[in-house]
Design a protein around this motif. Structure first.
Motif, short mmCIF file in Angstrom:
data_model
loop_
_atom_site.label_atom_id
_atom_site.label_comp_id
_atom_site.label_asym_id
_atom_site.label_seq_id
_atom_site.Cartn_x
_atom_site.Cartn_y
_atom_site.Cartn_z
N LYS A 42 50.30 -44.78 4.53
CA LYS A 42 49.22 -44.14 3.79
C LYS A 42 47.88 -44.41 4.46
O LYS A 42 47.66 -45.48 5.02
CB LYS A 42 49.17 -44.65 2.36
N ARG A 43 46.99 -43.42 4.40
CA ARG A 43 45.62 -43.54 4.90
C ARG A 43 45.54 -43.99 6.36
O ARG A 43 44.68 -44.77 6.74
CB ARG A 43 44.79 -44.44 4.00
N LEU A 44 46.44 -43.50 7.18
CA LEU A 44 46.48 -43.87 8.60
C LEU A 44 45.65 -42.87 9.42
O LEU A 44 45.99 -41.69 9.46
CB LEU A 44 47.93 -43.87 9.09
N PRO A 45 44.56 -43.31 10.05
CA PRO A 45 43.77 -42.41 10.89
C PRO A 45 44.33 -42.36 12.31
O PRO A 45 44.92 -43.33 12.79
CB PRO A 45 42.39 -43.08 10.90
N GLY A 46 44.18 -41.23 12.97
CA GLY A 46 44.61 -41.16 14.36
C GLY A 46 44.96 -39.77 14.84
O GLY A 46 44.59 -38.76 14.25
N ILE A 62 49.46 -30.88 18.49
CA ILE A 62 48.72 -32.14 18.48
C ILE A 62 47.55 -31.97 17.52
O ILE A 62 46.86 -30.94 17.55
CB ILE A 62 48.20 -32.51 19.88
N GLY A 63 47.34 -32.96 16.69
CA GLY A 63 46.23 -32.91 15.76
C GLY A 63 45.63 -34.28 15.53
O GLY A 63 46.12 -35.29 16.04
N MET A 64 44.57 -34.30 14.77
CA MET A 64 43.89 -35.56 14.43
C MET A 64 43.57 -35.55 12.95
O MET A 64 43.45 -34.49 12.34
CB MET A 64 42.61 -35.71 15.23
N SER A 65 43.45 -36.72 12.38
CA SER A 65 43.10 -36.81 10.97
C SER A 65 42.70 -38.23 10.62
O SER A 65 43.15 -39.18 11.25
CB SER A 65 44.29 -36.39 10.11
N VAL A 66 41.88 -38.34 9.60
CA VAL A 66 41.58 -39.67 9.06
C VAL A 66 42.71 -40.13 8.15
O VAL A 66 42.77 -41.29 7.76
CB VAL A 66 40.23 -39.69 8.30
N ARG A 71 47.51 -34.98 6.13
CA ARG A 71 47.31 -33.82 6.99
C ARG A 71 48.64 -33.14 7.31
O ARG A 71 48.75 -31.92 7.27
CB ARG A 71 46.60 -34.24 8.29
N LEU A 72 49.66 -33.93 7.62
CA LEU A 72 50.96 -33.34 7.92
C LEU A 72 51.57 -32.66 6.70
O LEU A 72 52.23 -31.62 6.82
CB LEU A 72 51.92 -34.41 8.46
N TRP A 91 52.83 -40.70 16.08
CA TRP A 91 51.41 -40.93 15.82
C TRP A 91 50.86 -42.09 16.63
O TRP A 91 51.57 -43.00 17.03
CB TRP A 91 51.14 -41.13 14.33
N LEU A 92 49.57 -41.96 16.86
CA LEU A 92 48.81 -42.98 17.58
C LEU A 92 47.65 -43.37 16.67
O LEU A 92 46.74 -42.56 16.44
CB LEU A 92 48.28 -42.42 18.90
N GLU A 93 47.72 -44.55 16.08
CA GLU A 93 46.64 -45.00 15.20
C GLU A 93 45.37 -45.16 16.01
O GLU A 93 45.37 -45.74 17.09
CB GLU A 93 47.00 -46.31 14.52
N PHE A 94 44.30 -44.62 15.47
CA PHE A 94 43.03 -44.64 16.19
C PHE A 94 41.92 -44.68 15.18
O PHE A 94 41.73 -43.75 14.41
CB PHE A 94 42.93 -43.38 17.06
#
Length: 121
Positions: A42-46, A62-66, A71-72, A91-94
């Motif tokens: 939950k609430r994983l940005p990247g 490829i996408g990004m989200s906070v 988002r998915l 996913w890549l946490e960022f």
């Protein structure tokens, strides 16, 4: 193996701890599409990658989200990813939100996923 072998890492100006020379998408955490609501934290940005392992060009999107999980979940309204058997969510946490769009753009230009509209041309 999906790697960044075709990318020009000299053009990337990010203050990241990512080793672009040895980046391998399959070393990132992942789950199958149908497991996204329970396997992605939950609430994983990247940055996230949707991969069809049976396609000769496996990175589909490829996408990004906070919040990657949320988002998915919303993607089902626009594109029917359920139609792709064995679709994987990687996913890549960022957490540096100031650079996340630049990182997304870098990966889209590197992998050229067929379902992305932004940054492909």
């Amino acid at each position: 193996m999906v790697t960044n072998s075709s990318t020009n890492v000299q053009n990337v100006n990010l203050s990241l701890t990512i080793d672009f020379e040895n980046f391998d998408i399959y070393e990132l955490p992942w789950c199958f599409w149908h497991e996204k609501s329970t396997k992605i934290p939950k609430r994983l940005p990247g940055i996230y990658f949707l991969i069809d392992i049976y396609d000769n060009k496996p990175v589909q999107y490829i996408g990004m989200s906070v919040n990657i999980r949320n988002r998915l979940m919303s993607h089902t309204k626009r594109i029917n990813f359920n139609a792709i058997p064995e679709l994987q969510c990687v996913w890549l946490e960022f957490v540096n939100l100031n650079e996340i769009e630049q990182l997304e753009r870098f990966f889209i230009k590197s992998f050229l996923p067929k379902l992305n509209k932004r940054f492909v041309s």
